[in-house]
Design a protein around this motif. Structure first.
Motif, PDB file in Angstrom:
ATOM      1  N   LEU A 199       0.827  -1.204   0.000  1.00  0.00           N
ATOM      2  CA  LEU A 199       0.000   0.000   0.000  1.00  0.00           C
ATOM      3  C   LEU A 199       0.862   1.255   0.000  1.00  0.00           C
ATOM      4  CD1 LEU A 199      -2.876   1.113   0.170  1.00  0.00           C
ATOM      5  CD2 LEU A 199      -2.531   1.335   2.622  1.00  0.00           C
ATOM      6  N   LEU A 200       1.894   1.253   0.835  1.00  0.00           N
ATOM      7  CA  LEU A 200       2.758   2.429   0.901  1.00  0.00           C
ATOM      8  C   LEU A 200       3.421   2.687  -0.457  1.00  0.00           C
ATOM      9  CD1 LEU A 200       4.412   1.950   4.414  1.00  0.00           C
ATOM     10  CD2 LEU A 200       2.834   3.754   3.741  1.00  0.00           C
ATOM     11  N   LEU A 201       3.842   1.609  -1.125  1.00  0.00           N
ATOM     12  CA  LEU A 201       4.440   1.766  -2.450  1.00  0.00           C
ATOM     13  C   LEU A 201       3.407   2.343  -3.410  1.00  0.00           C
ATOM     14  CD1 LEU A 201       6.423  -1.580  -2.809  1.00  0.00           C
ATOM     15  CD2 LEU A 201       7.398   0.708  -2.778  1.00  0.00           C
ATOM     16  N   CYS A 202       2.194   1.845  -3.267  1.00  0.00           N
ATOM     17  CA  CYS A 202       1.107   2.304  -4.114  1.00  0.00           C
ATOM     18  C   CYS A 202       0.837   3.782  -3.902  1.00  0.00           C
ATOM     19  CB  CYS A 202      -0.131   1.482  -3.772  1.00  0.00           C
ATOM     20  SG  CYS A 202      -1.435   1.664  -4.939  1.00  0.00           S
ATOM     21  N   LEU A 203       0.897   4.216  -2.656  1.00  0.00           N
ATOM     22  CA  LEU A 203       0.624   5.602  -2.346  1.00  0.00           C
ATOM     23  C   LEU A 203       1.783   6.519  -2.693  1.00  0.00           C
ATOM     24  CD1 LEU A 203      -1.189   5.285   1.113  1.00  0.00           C
ATOM     25  CD2 LEU A 203      -2.209   5.782  -1.103  1.00  0.00           C
ATOM     26  N   GLY A 204       2.871   5.949  -3.173  1.00  0.00           N
ATOM     27  CA  GLY A 204       3.949   6.805  -3.645  1.00  0.00           C
ATOM     28  C   GLY A 204       5.196   6.810  -2.781  1.00  0.00           C
ATOM     29  N   CYS A 205       5.244   5.951  -1.784  1.00  0.00           N
ATOM     30  CA  CYS A 205       6.442   5.890  -0.948  1.00  0.00           C
ATOM     31  C   CYS A 205       7.563   5.208  -1.731  1.00  0.00           C
ATOM     32  CB  CYS A 205       6.099   5.053   0.281  1.00  0.00           C
ATOM     33  SG  CYS A 205       6.862   5.662   1.749  1.00  0.00           S
TER      34      CYS A 205
END
Lengths: 229, 827
Positions: B289-295
């Motif tokens: 999710l964090l990767l998805c959100l741009g992290c």
């Protein structure tokens, strides 16, 4: 890096001959092939089809979460293949929002913290205020300090919507947003989704097999066996 | 993004949800035990170094079995150094019908040159610091002598032939060394009274120490001057000597404790690895999710590294504190062996404990954490997408690396550490394969059994690898506990029981040659039947053919021990009855200069028939040829010797006589009158010596038990980690089975069976290991007949089954608590 678009004329998403193939024990499996799309800014598009038709795969490719086996995906004129991992992440944070079937909230954070997250990733000092405002808009101003475990399915999806819109994304991808909800709650969520969208003129790309939802979109793409029909 | 803030938030929530409890507990156990040992060793080392001068009661000391050279005193005077000397010897005291073996120390007026003595005039009275020892005519005694002999302060105590007034209780002497005689209570007298006691005769066993203090330059000058003059039997001690006499018992204790703590770390490490793995798996979705959100990936790595650093720091900090407390406990348990004043624990050791803890955490937790780097953001849409597992080599490599470093730090020897690691790994591998095969075999055996048994076994076989690990972990811990128990209680008792009924229970030594026949007559008249009287000369083996003996011996072998001290040498026309010649021949009569060597010692020193052995007696050397090797039975309680010479070989040297005899309890009083008649004689009661050994062993095992308790806790951590890892699956299976109609009682029975089997197998493996180790101990080390401990074969499996079934049962209580339907809905 900022992504600006001339919203009135330039397409925001363009795919050319997009395809995805995977190798299995039984040989090559063509999940998607020959998908050509042009989506204009502010449009709402529904991707429909039966289970296994490749809808979620297409969504993943459009959002830059996955890489195609053939063809190309461009967002705001930039070919996603030319971007590295970090650049794609930046792109997602800057202009893309997501809503998922399983809500995908972080269980260890409160509603407020979940909504703040994308802005915190950006380093936005106004994250808390913006998050509060949006949670109020979705009717959860009294549930800021509650964790996902303390919220019902409908409430969790509202938090997810707030999170998706808090960054004022140019594109919102939604994967079966009402899939885990009963029809009444689902309708409420869809109303909220389009209401929030109206204020921001976000491009909506929705994967669904809910015909009511598909009907509310301006256009739809039907997939069968990985190909648009 | 502010990683630290988010990391803290996530960490707090994870801790509160119980996700990290086991990880924290396992880390606490590992850090506490390794810090405790680090602190223990460090404190001991620093005590020795900082108080070295006090431990010598001087700046420089020369110790040995011979009277001090008069030239030394002259030279010391020339250099302006202060001098003192002490003589230590065992002596039996008799007062008021009671008998007590004491360690007598005669001190010169200047003693101690450094440090002070501490005395008191009544048991709980104020302690006084005394800058010197007792005056002539007085004796200072350790407090336990008074009740043992029914004496009060101010009364007379006869040492040998001299009556002295007991004027003070001696509480502390700075240079009391940790040798065998330190178990006998101390009596301190003035050097001037020694001749009147009549105890010291040529050939008597005395430990002399010549002490010096003064300017460093003068000390060094004396040291350089005296060094070439010293004989092999004399030892030079100064404040820079690495380990002045703290006694082999204590250094052994330190070694065992160190190795124990490494076992604890290993077991805790397994728990850490398991919990980290589960933690990592439960965070795949978060990361996607964090990767998805741009992290960015780097940010995510920072986020989790941050969490583990914070967690590690907090747990290690707390662990160091617990380690401190544990170390105090260890010192308390071993107080009888230790020097009386200790330096306070050092901060450097605590720091090392902290660093070791972080090293352990990352050594075992890193591989699962690395997997987090491989999560794909696509997982938000496809839950089945799992990141590729990290290479098995990396996993084991990190863990072994962490353990290897700890072992190396403990032993200080790279080669030895590598050896321990190899043997350890090999043993575990072999045992692991054995257990695995037993489990596979069990599946076939259980085919015909009832459903609950099959389900129970299925639970065990669900993840064979994890089950094997658990069984190994618990059997190691159970083995350690069993050994600790058996060694403390049975070992010495069994040895005593193996002695023939009227085996001698007293040794008499230091019998003067001119008194030998009179004593023999007196014994016969009292109807006390003794074994043969052997003349004893104290000498040291220094050369084999032309090679100095140090070059022949292996480090720490029995051979090395025999060459670093004086041996009791004797002559005899005929060899003792129970000595069997296994090579060579009995001597040719009338020819001195022949020697018969005990077989094992000969093997250790690689002595061959016909070799010429050179011995040092006092300052004189002599050589003898090896004519035979003997097999000796040491436990007959009759005098036995490593070296027996042909008659005439030792005539030139002063000797005393040695014998042993059996004295029934009712005749004990007759001994008192004999002792009064022959004051120079020392009588050792075997029972008393055994008692001292038992006490020593009890204290050592208590200290080790403290660490074994840690190991047990660590074992439980592994058990709970395994159970937790399979909990979700168990809950699901349980729900399905209940929906299909199986009763809760059945599920509970199956669980009980599963964990009982686990515990029972661990106990069985522990019984096998314990008996193997005990067998080696009995036959190799103690050279006794092997005595199996049959109760181990029952107690260990049963105890294992009970303990593990209770713990495991508690761990899986959730499985039957919840209603099945919501579980299945969440699928």
């Amino acid at each position: 890096m900022q992504y600006h678009s001339d919203k009135k004329t330039q397409p925001i998403i363009v795919t050319k001959n997009l395809g995805k193939t995977v190798t299995t024990a039984e040989g090559e499996l063509h999940i998607l092939s020959s998908v050509d799309l042009i989506i204009k800014p502010g449009e709402s598009v529904a991707i429909i089809g039966e289970s296994g038709s490749g809808k979620s795969t297409l969504l993943g490719l459009l959002a830059g979460l996955d890489t195609p086996s053939s063809g190309s995906v461009s967002i705001n004129g930039r070919d996603l293949a030319s971007l590295d991992d970090d650049s794609r992440a930046l792109l997602r944070n800057q202009i893309i929002g997501f809503v998922f079937q399983a809500f995908q909230l972080l269980p260890s954070l409160t509603a407020l913290e979940n909504v703040m997250l994308p802005l915190e990733i950006r380093g936005d000092p106004q994250a808390e205020n913006a998050a509060k405002a949006l949670l109020e808009r979705v009717g959860l101003s009294k549930r800021l300090s509650h964790t996902p475990a303390q919220l019902s399915g409908g409430e969790q999806q509202r938090v997810a919507l707030a999170r998706a819109f808090v960054t004022q994304p140019a594109i919102l991808f939604a994967d079966e947003p009402t899939g885990n909800l009963d029809s009444k709650t689902g309708t409420q969520i869809i109303d909220l989704l389009f209401e929030l969208n109206q204020g921001q003129s976000t491009t909506l790309v929705l994967v669904t097999h809910d015909p009511n939802l598909a009907a509310r979109c301006q256009s739809s793409i039907r997939l069968e066996g990985g190909k648009p029909v | 993004m502010n990683s630290i803030k988010l990391a803290l938030k996530m960490l707090r929530r994870d801790i509160r949800s119980g996700e990290l409890t086991l990880l924290i507990v396992a880390l606490l156990i590992a850090v506490s035990s390794s810090t405790a040992i680090l602190l223990f060793a460090d404190r001991l080392q620093r005590t020795m170094q900082h108080q070295a001068a006090e431990f010598l009661a001087a700046d420089l000391a020369i110790s040995g079995p011979m009277a001090n050279d008069a030239t030394w005193q002259l030279k010391a005077g020339e250099l302006g150094l202060k001098q003192a000397q002490t003589l230590e010897f065992p002596c039996v005291l008799i007062e008021n019908q009671a008998m007590q073996l004491a360690a007598v120390k005669a001190v010169s007026d200047n003693y101690p040159l450094r440090g002070h003595l501490k005395t008191s005039t009544a048991d709980f009275d104020q302690e006084t610091l005394s800058p010197h020892g007792p005056e002539s005519g007085q004796a200072w005694v350790e407090s336990r002598i008074l009740p043992a002999l029914g004496l009060k302060l101010g009364e007379q105590l006869t040492v040998g032939e001299k009556a002295l007034t007991v004027s003070k209780v001696l509480n502390y002497e700075p240079d009391k060394s940790g040798n065998f005689y330190s178990f006998s209570p101390r009596v301190m007298i003035n050097e001037a009274d020694l001749p009147a006691t009549g105890i010291i005769q040529p050939g008597s066993r005395v430990h002399y120490v010549f002490q010096l203090s003064g300017q460093e330059a003068a000390i060094n000058a004396f040291k350089d001057w005296v060094k070439p003059q010293l004989l092999a039997s004399q030892r030079l001690l100064d404040i820079h000597t690495d380990r002045p006499e703290i006694g082999s018992a204590l250094s052994r204790a330190e070694q065992y404790l160190g190795l124990c703590s490494i076992v604890v770390v290993l077991i805790s490490g397994i728990a850490i690895a398991m919990t980290s793995r589960r933690y990592s798996e439960r965070h795949f979705n978060t990361i996607a999710l964090l990767l998805c959100l741009g992290c960015k990936r780097a940010e995510i790595f920072r986020l989790f590294a941050c969490q583990f650093l914070l967690l590690g720091a907090a747990a290690c900090g707390l662990g160091c504190l617990l380690g401190w407390v544990t170390q105090e406990g260890l010192f308390y348990l071993l107080r009888a062996l230790l020097p009386q004043t200790l330096t306070s624990p050092g901060w450097v050791a605590v720091f090392f404990g902290f660093i070791s803890g972080m090293g352990i955490l990352f050594g075992f937790a890193l591989p699962p954490l690395l997997r987090l780097q491989r999560v794909s953001p696509l997982r938000v849409l496809r839950r089945d997408l799992e990141p590729v597992s990290v290479s098995g080599w990396l996993v084991y490599g990190c863990a072994l690396g962490a353990i290897g470093l700890l072992i190396w730090r403990q032993t200080g020897d790279l080669q030895f550490s590598a050896l321990i690691m190899s043997i350890g790994c090999l043993t575990l591998l072999v045992l692991g394969v054995m257990v695995y095969l037993v489990l596979k075999l069990a599946r076939k055996l259980f085919k015909g059994m009832s459903l609950s048994w099959r389900f129970g076994l299925q639970g065990l076989l669900r993840n064979s690898r994890a089950s094997v690990v658990q069984i190994l972990v618990f059997s190691i811990t159970l083995t350690a506990m069993a050994l600790s128990f058996v060694i403390r209680t049975d070992l010495l008792d069994n040895w005593q029981q193996q002695l023939p009924e009227q085996a001698p229970n007293y040794f008499a030594l230091n019998i003067m040659p001119e008194q030998q026949s009179a004593l023999q007559t007196d014994l016969e008249q009292a109807q006390i039947y003794s074994s043969k009287f052997y003349p004893v000369v104290r000498g040291r083996l220094i050369q084999i053919n032309t090679t100095p003996v140090q070059e022949r011996v292996a480090k720490d072998s029995q051979g090395q021990e025999a060459t670093q001290r004086e041996l009791s040498l004797t002559t005899s026309e005929k060899l003792p009855e129970d000595n069997k010649i296994i090579a060579g021949e009995a001597w040719q009569t009338g020819k001195p200069g022949q020697v018969s060597v005990e077989q094992k010692l000969a093997e250790n020193l690689k002595i061959g028939l016909g070799d010429r052995l050179t011995f040092l007696v006092g300052a004189q050397e002599f050589t003898a040829s090896v004519v035979s090797f003997r097999q000796v039975k040491w436990d007959t309680m009759r005098p036995n010797f490593f070296m027996i010479f042909s008659p005439g070989t030792l005539d030139a040297y002063p000797s005393t006589y040695l014998t042993s005899f059996y004295l029934p309890a009712r005749q004990k009083n007759e001994l008192n009158s004999l002792l009064k008649k022959y004051p120079a004689m020392t009588v050792l009661e075997v029972e008393q010596i055994l008692q001292q050994f038992k006490t020593l062993l009890a204290q050592l095992t208590q200290a080790i038990n403290l660490l074994v308790a840690f190991a047990l806790l660590a074992g439980f951590a592994v058990l709970f980690a395994t159970v937790t890892a399979t909990l979700d699956q168990r809950i699901l299976e349980g729900a399905l089975m209940r929906v299909l109609g199986i009763r809760i009682g059945f599920l509970r029975t199956a669980q009980l069976i599963e964990f009982s089997l686990l515990g029972g197998l661990s106990g069985l493996l522990a019984a096998i290991s314990s008996e193997s180790i005990l067998y080696t101990l009995y036959t190799r080390l103690m050279q006794m007949n092997y005595q199996p401990s049959p109760y181990l074969w029952i107690v260990l499996p049963v105890a294992g089954a009970i303990v593990l079934s209770l713990a495991g049962y508690w761990g899986v209580r959730k499985v039957v608590k919840q209603s099945p339907l919501p579980i299945l809905r969440n699928l």
